[in-house]
Scaffold this motif. Structure first.
Motif, PDB file in Angstrom:
ATOM      1  N   PRO A  54     -24.065  -0.179 -10.299  1.00 58.20           N
ATOM      2  CA  PRO A  54     -23.840   1.033  -9.496  1.00 58.20           C
ATOM      3  C   PRO A  54     -23.297   0.760  -8.103  1.00 58.20           C
ATOM      4  O   PRO A  54     -22.422   1.493  -7.621  1.00 58.20           O
ATOM      5  N   ALA A  55     -23.792  -0.290  -7.445  1.00 55.35           N
ATOM      6  CA  ALA A  55     -23.381  -0.543  -6.065  1.00 55.35           C
ATOM      7  C   ALA A  55     -21.911  -0.907  -5.937  1.00 55.35           C
ATOM      8  O   ALA A  55     -21.322  -0.752  -4.864  1.00 55.35           O
ATOM      9  N   LYS A  56     -21.300  -1.378  -7.015  1.00 57.24           N
ATOM     10  CA  LYS A  56     -19.892  -1.763  -6.959  1.00 57.24           C
ATOM     11  C   LYS A  56     -18.954  -0.557  -7.018  1.00 57.24           C
ATOM     12  O   LYS A  56     -17.770  -0.679  -6.720  1.00 57.24           O
ATOM     13  N   ARG A  57     -19.466   0.595  -7.433  1.00 58.97           N
ATOM     14  CA  ARG A  57     -18.718   1.865  -7.428  1.00 58.97           C
ATOM     15  C   ARG A  57     -17.403   1.806  -8.190  1.00 58.97           C
ATOM     16  O   ARG A  57     -16.347   2.211  -7.709  1.00 58.97           O
ATOM     17  N   HIS A  58     -17.468   1.294  -9.408  1.00 57.72           N
ATOM     18  CA  HIS A  58     -16.291   1.320 -10.275  1.00 57.72           C
ATOM     19  C   HIS A  58     -15.835   2.751 -10.540  1.00 57.72           C
ATOM     20  O   HIS A  58     -14.657   3.002 -10.814  1.00 57.72           O
ATOM     21  N   ASP A  59     -16.788   3.695 -10.467  1.00 60.21           N
ATOM     22  CA  ASP A  59     -16.429   5.093 -10.709  1.00 60.21           C
ATOM     23  C   ASP A  59     -15.410   5.592  -9.696  1.00 60.21           C
ATOM     24  O   ASP A  59     -14.487   6.357 -10.031  1.00 60.21           O
ATOM     25  N   LEU A  60     -15.539   5.159  -8.437  1.00 61.48           N
ATOM     26  CA  LEU A  60     -14.569   5.568  -7.416  1.00 61.48           C
ATOM     27  C   LEU A  60     -13.194   5.000  -7.712  1.00 61.48           C
ATOM     28  O   LEU A  60     -12.174   5.686  -7.532  1.00 61.48           O
ATOM     29  N   LEU A  61     -13.159   3.752  -8.157  1.00 57.85           N
ATOM     30  CA  LEU A  61     -11.878   3.131  -8.494  1.00 57.85           C
ATOM     31  C   LEU A  61     -11.226   3.850  -9.668  1.00 57.85           C
ATOM     32  O   LEU A  61     -10.012   4.139  -9.645  1.00 57.85           O
ATOM     33  N   LEU A  62     -12.005   4.160 -10.686  1.00 57.50           N
ATOM     34  CA  LEU A  62     -11.454   4.859 -11.850  1.00 57.50           C
ATOM     35  C   LEU A  62     -10.904   6.227 -11.467  1.00 57.50           C
ATOM     36  O   LEU A  62      -9.806   6.621 -11.913  1.00 57.50           O
ATOM     37  N   LYS A  63     -11.640   6.956 -10.634  1.00 55.82           N
ATOM     38  CA  LYS A  63     -11.170   8.279 -10.198  1.00 55.82           C
ATOM     39  C   LYS A  63      -9.909   8.162  -9.341  1.00 55.82           C
ATOM     40  O   LYS A  63      -9.003   8.995  -9.451  1.00 55.82           O
ATOM     41  N   ALA A  64      -9.839   7.126  -8.518  1.00 63.51           N
ATOM     42  CA  ALA A  64      -8.658   6.924  -7.684  1.00 63.51           C
ATOM     43  C   ALA A  64      -7.432   6.628  -8.547  1.00 63.51           C
ATOM     44  O   ALA A  64      -6.340   7.172  -8.310  1.00 63.51           O
ATOM     45  N   VAL A  65      -7.622   5.800  -9.563  1.00 62.15           N
ATOM     46  CA  VAL A  65      -6.509   5.492 -10.466  1.00 62.15           C
ATOM     47  C   VAL A  65      -6.098   6.734 -11.243  1.00 62.15           C
ATOM     48  O   VAL A  65      -4.904   6.960 -11.492  1.00 62.15           O
ATOM     49  N   GLY A  66      -7.063   7.576 -11.591  1.00 62.68           N
ATOM     50  CA  GLY A  66      -6.741   8.828 -12.264  1.00 62.68           C
ATOM     51  C   GLY A  66      -5.836   9.715 -11.418  1.00 62.68           C
ATOM     52  O   GLY A  66      -4.923  10.375 -11.934  1.00 62.68           O
ATOM     53  N   GLN A  67      -6.069   9.729 -10.113  1.00 61.02           N
ATOM     54  CA  GLN A  67      -5.223  10.503  -9.208  1.00 61.02           C
ATOM     55  C   GLN A  67      -3.870   9.838  -8.992  1.00 61.02           C
ATOM     56  O   GLN A  67      -2.833  10.508  -8.897  1.00 61.02           O
ATOM     57  N   LEU A  68      -3.872   8.508  -8.927  1.00 60.82           N
ATOM     58  CA  LEU A  68      -2.622   7.779  -8.704  1.00 60.82           C
ATOM     59  C   LEU A  68      -1.659   7.916  -9.885  1.00 60.82           C
ATOM     60  O   LEU A  68      -0.440   7.900  -9.706  1.00 60.82           O
ATOM     61  N   ARG A  69      -2.206   8.082 -11.070  1.00 65.64           N
ATOM     62  CA  ARG A  69      -1.359   8.097 -12.257  1.00 65.64           C
ATOM     63  C   ARG A  69      -0.351   9.249 -12.225  1.00 65.64           C
ATOM     64  O   ARG A  69       0.764   9.105 -12.719  1.00 65.64           O
ATOM     65  N   ALA A  70      -0.769  10.362 -11.636  1.00 67.86           N
ATOM     66  CA  ALA A  70       0.141  11.514 -11.566  1.00 67.86           C
ATOM     67  C   ALA A  70       1.401  11.183 -10.765  1.00 67.86           C
ATOM     68  O   ALA A  70       2.496  11.643 -11.085  1.00 67.86           O
ATOM     69  N   LYS A  71       1.235  10.371  -9.725  1.00 68.31           N
ATOM     70  CA  LYS A  71       2.369  10.021  -8.860  1.00 68.31           C
ATOM     71  C   LYS A  71       3.047   8.735  -9.312  1.00 68.31           C
ATOM     72  O   LYS A  71       4.259   8.564  -9.147  1.00 68.31           O
ATOM     73  N   TYR A  72       2.252   7.823  -9.870  1.00 67.64           N
ATOM     74  CA  TYR A  72       2.794   6.536 -10.308  1.00 67.64           C
ATOM     75  C   TYR A  72       2.446   6.328 -11.779  1.00 67.64           C
ATOM     76  O   TYR A  72       1.425   5.716 -12.108  1.00 67.64           O
ATOM     77  N   PRO A  73       3.259   6.837 -12.675  1.00 67.71           N
ATOM     78  CA  PRO A  73       2.946   6.737 -14.108  1.00 67.71           C
ATOM     79  C   PRO A  73       2.912   5.303 -14.637  1.00 67.71           C
ATOM     80  O   PRO A  73       2.400   5.074 -15.736  1.00 67.71           O
ATOM     81  N   ASN A  74       3.443   4.375 -13.859  1.00 67.44           N
ATOM     82  CA  ASN A  74       3.441   2.976 -14.311  1.00 67.44           C
ATOM     83  C   ASN A  74       2.251   2.184 -13.765  1.00 67.44           C
ATOM     84  O   ASN A  74       2.224   0.956 -13.849  1.00 67.44           O
ATOM     85  N   VAL A  75       1.248   2.866 -13.214  1.00 70.93           N
ATOM     86  CA  VAL A  75       0.063   2.181 -12.699  1.00 70.93           C
ATOM     87  C   VAL A  75      -0.829   1.748 -13.860  1.00 70.93           C
ATOM     88  O   VAL A  75      -0.934   2.442 -14.874  1.00 70.93           O
ATOM     89  N   ARG A  76      -1.457   0.596 -13.717  1.00 69.79           N
ATOM     90  CA  ARG A  76      -2.369   0.063 -14.716  1.00 69.79           C
ATOM     91  C   ARG A  76      -3.612  -0.465 -14.006  1.00 69.79           C
ATOM     92  O   ARG A  76      -3.551  -0.871 -12.853  1.00 69.79           O
ATOM     93  N   LEU A  77      -4.758  -0.491 -14.719  1.00 69.16           N
ATOM     94  CA  LEU A  77      -6.018  -0.927 -14.127  1.00 69.16           C
ATOM     95  C   LEU A  77      -6.620  -2.049 -14.959  1.00 69.16           C
ATOM     96  O   LEU A  77      -6.769  -1.925 -16.173  1.00 69.16           O
ATOM     97  N   LEU A  78      -6.994  -3.130 -14.284  1.00 69.55           N
ATOM     98  CA  LEU A  78      -7.636  -4.265 -14.936  1.00 69.55           C
ATOM     99  C   LEU A  78      -9.033  -4.437 -14.342  1.00 69.55           C
ATOM    100  O   LEU A  78      -9.189  -4.669 -13.138  1.00 69.55           O
TER     101      LEU A  78
END
Length: 204
Positions: free
Chosen positions: A153-177
């Motif tokens: 929980p302390a690493k907050r992967h959920d925030l990263l996932l939500k941020a990538v979800g928002q970025l995808r609309a503007k950058y369709p070629n974004v990928r997450l590892l």
């Protein structure tokens, strides 16, 4: 080149472990001991109580141990840390927990971030980049965002996932590892599904 021993306290009991520790101290006569987590901290403090010339670097290895061990842990640390030479934490969040939950004086706490291995001069960054992208199936034109961390929980992967979800609309070629294991792995995979970014997210 660094000698190591297993005190085998869990397998053979406290007495056996303390005797093994005593033999270790007699053989190597250390000037400095580093301990992490409550059990080794208590052992280290008991050692310097009888060997006043030994310096002790105590501390926690992660932010989770402060709350994970509960109130008893905080009280033991709070009232025995006076035997430490220095108390070490490895993150700003860990520092905040130690100061406010355990209440160790700030002047006695040192923040030391985890180190990373630097590349050698002969390493080729471009070649390494290409090899990693090929290993995980990323093309050269894709924007790859990565994280290497335990899924807690302390690493907050959920925030990263939500941020990538928002970025995808503007950058369709974004990928997450996402590199790591932990208790939040399945929850993070479900969140990736809910955010409809599971097809661009690689858990490994």
């Amino acid at each position: 080149g660094v000698p190591g021993i297993n005190l085998e306290m869990k397998e053979k009991g406290l007495r056996h472990g303390l005797l093994a520790w005593g033999r270790f101290l007699q053989e190597f006569q250390p000037h400095l001991i580093q301990s992490l987590l409550i059990h080794s901290n208590v052992l280290g403090r008991g050692t310097v109580l009888f060997h006043r010339k030994i310096k002790l670097l105590a501390g926690i290895s992660t932010v989770y141990t402060v709350e994970g061990y509960g109130r008893r842990y905080a009280w033991i640390e709070r009232y025995t840390h006076f035997m430490d030479t220095l108390y070490v934490v490895n993150s700003e969040l860990g520092l905040d927990k130690v100061l406010n939950l355990i209440r160790i004086p700030k002047k006695k706490v040192a923040l030391v971030h985890n180190g990373i291995e630097l590349m050698d001069e002969q390493d080729d960054p471009g070649k390494i980049r290409d090899e990693v992208r090929h290993e995980f199936g990323f093309t050269d034109g894709e924007i790859v965002i990565g994280i290497v961390a335990q899924l807690r929980p302390a690493k907050r992967h959920d925030l990263l996932l939500k941020a990538v979800g928002q970025l995808r609309a503007k950058y369709p070629n974004v990928r997450l590892l996402i590199v790591g294991q932990g208790e939040m792995l399945e929850a993070s995979k479900r969140l990736a599904q809910e955010l409809q970014i599971h097809d661009i997210t690689n858990f490994t």
